[in-house]
Scaffold this active site. Structure first.
Site, short mmCIF file in Angstrom:
data_model
loop_
_atom_site.label_atom_id
_atom_site.label_comp_id
_atom_site.label_asym_id
_atom_site.label_seq_id
_atom_site.Cartn_x
_atom_site.Cartn_y
_atom_site.Cartn_z
CE LYS A 270 -3.69 -2.31 -0.47
NZ LYS A 270 -3.95 -3.47 0.28
C1 PLP Z 1 -5.02 -4.49 0.46
C2 PLP Z 1 -6.49 -4.42 0.56
C3 PLP Z 1 -7.20 -4.97 1.64
C4 PLP Z 1 -6.55 -5.82 2.68
O1 PLP Z 1 -5.55 -5.17 3.38
P1 PLP Z 1 -4.67 -5.97 4.46
O2 PLP Z 1 -4.11 -4.91 5.32
O3 PLP Z 1 -3.62 -6.71 3.71
O4 PLP Z 1 -5.56 -6.88 5.20
C5 PLP Z 1 -8.55 -4.78 1.70
N1 PLP Z 1 -9.20 -4.10 0.75
C6 PLP Z 1 -8.57 -3.56 -0.32
C7 PLP Z 1 -9.36 -2.80 -1.32
C8 PLP Z 1 -7.19 -3.72 -0.45
O5 PLP Z 1 -6.57 -3.21 -1.53
#
Ligand code: PLP
Length: 431
Positions: A204
């Site tokens: 992210k």
């Molecule tokens: C990455 C992501 C998640 C999950 O995030 P984590 O922190 O890895 O659990 C959920 N929703 C979206 C849209 C994502 O891109």
């Protein structure tokens, strides 16, 4: 000029510069925590340390202040955050939750942990978030909540969807994992619904390895989120909680190390996002001249933070499928340094529509006897549920990550040259 895919020289072999957002600040923060000897200070009992240690609480306060949210609740992932949010919202067996087909799977599966029934609504053809008209069509007397996703880095249509939620008494859970720092009419994504979930995983905009944060303006929801995060059932008697539904808790606690790193990362977010936006602007100036590509539409009033840069692709104009075009561009370009295993960051489409996962198709989630779908015998998850998403998935869009903040102009020029070379020599790919 022979395309690299057909044996020609690629535009570039040298890897793109490594996308690394952690540095001296994070090192110092991690050392500060290690030196303290306290790597986590939660206690799963009604006690002053029920709320976590100093780094976690400081991170929550800074997150809330940055986003203008009344509460920020740290968890160990956005996935945990989504489960917390549906628990806090009071989702129970047979309750319907409207979800989207294009996202990380947890955005659609989180209701299942409480016996909730995911109901898929289609997405917008140009902005790729939930389509308010289709959401409205999917509302029934059993609908309790909507999980909206700020897909690819742009906020959902909050005006339209929040109005539907108000009219029908629904909770809006905003999955802002791909949109930290995105805005709509001056408000941050993640604060547009009743609860907003951020991710701090490695992929992210900013990260702490793993981690998540839930923002909410609602005191009662904040209390319930904190309970689900930390063994609610062991605590509710001591604190005298009144509403006991869904108070079977988890350990979704963030460590002090992750919180300390997340604080440094939050400080860098706006700068990193500004670089992404500048890179997109530079790329779009030239990519928009390629006739088979259309640049992503930004919703009026929105600030997009480009988790990926998703261009609409027109197969008729190009004369070949998106997957073939993408394959040819990929062959011209390298991977990012330190991320060679991830390959060249470009592809046709995005994830397969989520209702095609076996758990939906075969209507089996918890246990082997069909729970919770046994509560919704009429509901089917077949291949045609969301036609807009299907057509985008079938090659209506190219997604890439060449706008990452480590990219400089000379790197972006190579990207532009690769797209241009494939466009100009696309006849080599026919036959
Ligand atoms: C990455 C992501 C998640 C999950 O995030 P984590 O922190 O890895 O659990 C959920 N929703 C979206 C849209 C994502 O891109």
């Amino acid at each position: 000029m022979t395309l690299a895919l057909l044996g020609g020289e690629p535009i570039r072999k040298k890897p793109f510069p490594a996308h690394v957002t952690v540095g001296d600040e994070e090192k110092a923060a991690a050392l500060r925590v290690l030196d303290s000897g306290v790597l986590s200070r939660y206690l799963g009992a009604w006690h002053p340390q029920f709320m976590g240690g100093p780094e976690v609480q400081a991170m929550e306060a800074e997150w809330a202040a940055h986003y203008g949210a009344r509460h920020a609740v740290a968890v160990n992932s956005a996935s945990s955050g989504l489960i917390c949010a549906l628990g806090a919202a009071g989702i129970g067996p047979g309750d319907e939750v409207i979800v989207g087909p294009w996202s990380m799977s947890i955005s659609a599966t989180a209701p299942l942990f409480y016996g909730g029934i995911p109901v898929f609504a289609d997405i917008e053809p140009d902005c790729f978030c939930l389509d308010p008209d289709d959401v409205e069509r999917k509302i029934t007397p059993r609908t309790k909540a909507i999980v909206v996703v700020d897909l690819f880095g742009q906020p959902y249509d909050a005006a339209a969807i929040n109005a539907l939620a108000d009219k029908h008494g629904l909770t809006v859970v905003e999955d802002a994992a791909q949109a930290p720092g995105a805005t709509l009419d001056g408000r941050y994504a993640g604060t547009l619904g009743n609860m907003g979930i951020f991710s701090l995983n490695y992929h992210k905009h900013i990260h702490s390895g793993e981690g998540g944060v839930i923002a909410t303006g609602d005191d009662r929801l904040a209390e319930r989120l904190r309970l689900v995060r930390n063994h609610a059932e062991a605590v509710v008697e001591g604190m005298g909680a009144a509403d006991l539904a869904n108070m079977v808790g988890f350990n979704f606690r963030m460590t002090e190390l992750d919180a300390a790193v997340a604080r440094c990362q939050l400080d860098k977010l706006e700068l990193l996002n500004a670089k992404r936006a500048a890179n997109v602007k530079y790329l779009e100036k030239r990519l928009r001249e390629i006739p088979c590509l259309a640049m992503p539409k930004v919703r009026p009033g929105a600030g997009h933070v480009y988790y990926v840069h998703a261009c609409r692709y027109d197969r008729d104009i190009a004369g070949l499928p998106a997957a073939r075009f993408a394959e040819a561009v990929k062959a011209e370009l390298p991977h990012f340094e330190l991320r060679e295993k991830e390959g060249t960051k470009l592809g046709a489409g995005y994830v397969r529509p989520l209702y095609r996962l076996p758990l939906f198709r075969e209507r089996i989630a918890i246990g082997g006897a069909g729970w919770p779908f046994t509560l919704a015998p009429e509901r089917r998850y077949d291949g045609s549920l969301c036609p807009v998403c299907e057509s985008l998935y079938a090659g209506g869009v190219l997604t890439h990550e060449f706008m990452l903040p480590s990219m400089e102009k000379e790197d972006l020029d190579d990207v532009i040259d690769a797209f241009t070379k494939v466009w100009e020599n696309r006849c080599e790919l026919e036959a």
